[in-house]
Design an enzyme around this catalytic site. Sequence first.
Site, PDB file in Angstrom:
ATOM      1  N   LYS A 115       0.824  -1.211   0.000  1.00 53.65           N
ATOM      2  CA  LYS A 115       0.000   0.000   0.000  1.00 53.65           C
ATOM      3  C   LYS A 115       0.862   1.268   0.000  1.00 53.65           C
ATOM      4  CE  LYS A 115      -4.239  -1.854   2.028  1.00 53.65           C
ATOM      5  NZ  LYS A 115      -3.918  -3.262   2.182  1.00 53.65           N
ATOM      6  N   GLU A 199      -3.856   6.538   8.594  1.00 53.21           N
ATOM      7  CA  GLU A 199      -4.502   7.558   7.777  1.00 53.21           C
ATOM      8  C   GLU A 199      -5.792   8.015   8.440  1.00 53.21           C
ATOM      9  OE1 GLU A 199      -4.871   5.393   4.084  1.00 53.21           O
ATOM     10  OE2 GLU A 199      -6.906   4.745   4.557  1.00 53.21           O
ATOM     11  N   HIS A 234     -15.082  -6.106   6.586  1.00 48.59           N
ATOM     12  CA  HIS A 234     -14.276  -5.398   5.575  1.00 48.59           C
ATOM     13  C   HIS A 234     -14.142  -6.176   4.270  1.00 48.59           C
ATOM     14  CE1 HIS A 234     -13.137  -2.282   8.424  1.00 48.59           C
ATOM     15  NE2 HIS A 234     -12.745  -3.206   9.265  1.00 48.59           N
ATOM     16  N   ARG A 291      -5.132  -7.988 -10.614  1.00 45.95           N
ATOM     17  CA  ARG A 291      -5.684  -9.274 -11.073  1.00 45.95           C
ATOM     18  C   ARG A 291      -7.124  -9.060 -11.499  1.00 45.95           C
ATOM     19  NH1 ARG A 291      -9.012  -9.839  -6.804  1.00 45.95           N
ATOM     20  NH2 ARG A 291      -8.229  -9.243  -4.759  1.00 45.95           N
TER      21      ARG A 291
END
Length: 479
Positions: A115, A199, A234, A291
């Site tokens: 990330k 974040e 999630h 992908r």
Amino acid sequence: MKKILVANRGEIAIRVMKTAQKMGIKTVAVYSTVDRNAPHVKFADEAVWIGEAPSNQSYLLGSKIIEVAKNLNVDAIHPGYGFLSENADFAVECEKNGIVFIGPKSHAIKIMGSKLAAKEAVKAYNIPMVPGIDEAITDIEKAKQAATSIGFPILIKASAGGGGKGMRVVDSEADFESQMNRAISEAVAAFGDGSVFIEKYVGSPRHIEIQVMADSHGTILYLFERECSIQRRHQKVVEEAPSSVLTPELRKKMGEAAVLVAKSCDYLGAGTVEFLLDENNNFYFLEMNTRLQVEHPVTELITGTDLVELQIRVARGEALTITQEDLQIKGHALELRVYAEDPLNDFLPSVGHLDVYQLPVGDGIRVDNGFEQGMDIPIYYDPMLAKLITYGKTREEAIQLMIKAIENYQVEGVQTTLPFGKFVFEHEAFRSGKFDTHFVKKYYSPEILKEQAGKEAEIAALIALKQYFEDQKIVRLPN
């Protein structure tokens, strides 16, 4: 390209093989001991056993799979999703052995697999990002200072993460240390890497992703968006295309941003750029999945494309023959992931035997399926049985078709997410389009589902009783 090995199992293996066969390409399946009688094994032209049931003894054995491919003179390997699909080393090994990896080049997988590296790559293109720190961090005191300067609530995320693991929302400074420790230990356990980044937590986000396709001749297309905000733990469970909240202007802006993300890592093939959309329609880059996505069918239906065929053509070095102007959104598509999970017990896996397993059929109904009646659900893999997809001229039509399809999908022997799906598609928040990633937390509880099931059973009993009394009124004439 005369022969493709599909390094996967279940519905995605069959999905890839269907397109390969349509293109006149032979297919090879690989399977573990527990999957020896699975539909994907029967569907392929050839099938080879590669190991025992646990994936680290079978589907994750890249070298073994390449060995099989070489022995059978395979030209290319399609990894599907999961397993080796985002493994840069496997892509390199394919290249070294003269086998085409149907996916991006290894450097793109590496960049977008982290990330932090992904954020670094897209920074030069002025892609909007959620405020946060730009480096992996394990020092708790340093992390706390960063969190305080960003302002609570914040989100702690595993740098190497995915699937909701190593992710923690922290509302206040008092909870920070304990949540940070949890996130680090979870990240170490899941990925062998405890580094996290921090974040700003976006309060009422929608999860919008853009499908991209890039060839080796400089063309990058965006095939519009998918709305993936209905999630549990999630992880996505309901997806649709297009999103009910994007205006044509916002769609174009997000699509062009996704193309720049693909450009930032010299992308090749099919990929998905994920964004968060806040309540004021500001969007922020989240990550790129290098992908084919689980939810790719909804994009295929609204654009009239075959994404697997485009993947294969691009991997063969062909130029894309469609342009951005050619792509138009037509109709509306919905997808429900049918998991062997118990929605009444925190969506925990429900293993067992498929005593009854009958799929719905009809116009506008597509089922990408990997199981059949009489099979056992193995405990070793993701518990997804199939994907139920509906397509209509309008969103309302697609929803009604989905509800009917769920009612006609017969499963006995295991619990599934079908009742949960029905709950979502009938819910006013979903139908109105006014929902976000907190839909499950806000509206769903096992008690509501139990109550609904009770009411349905009561109605069914009353209908049966009414029919019985009607039958009794019929005068039976003597012979």
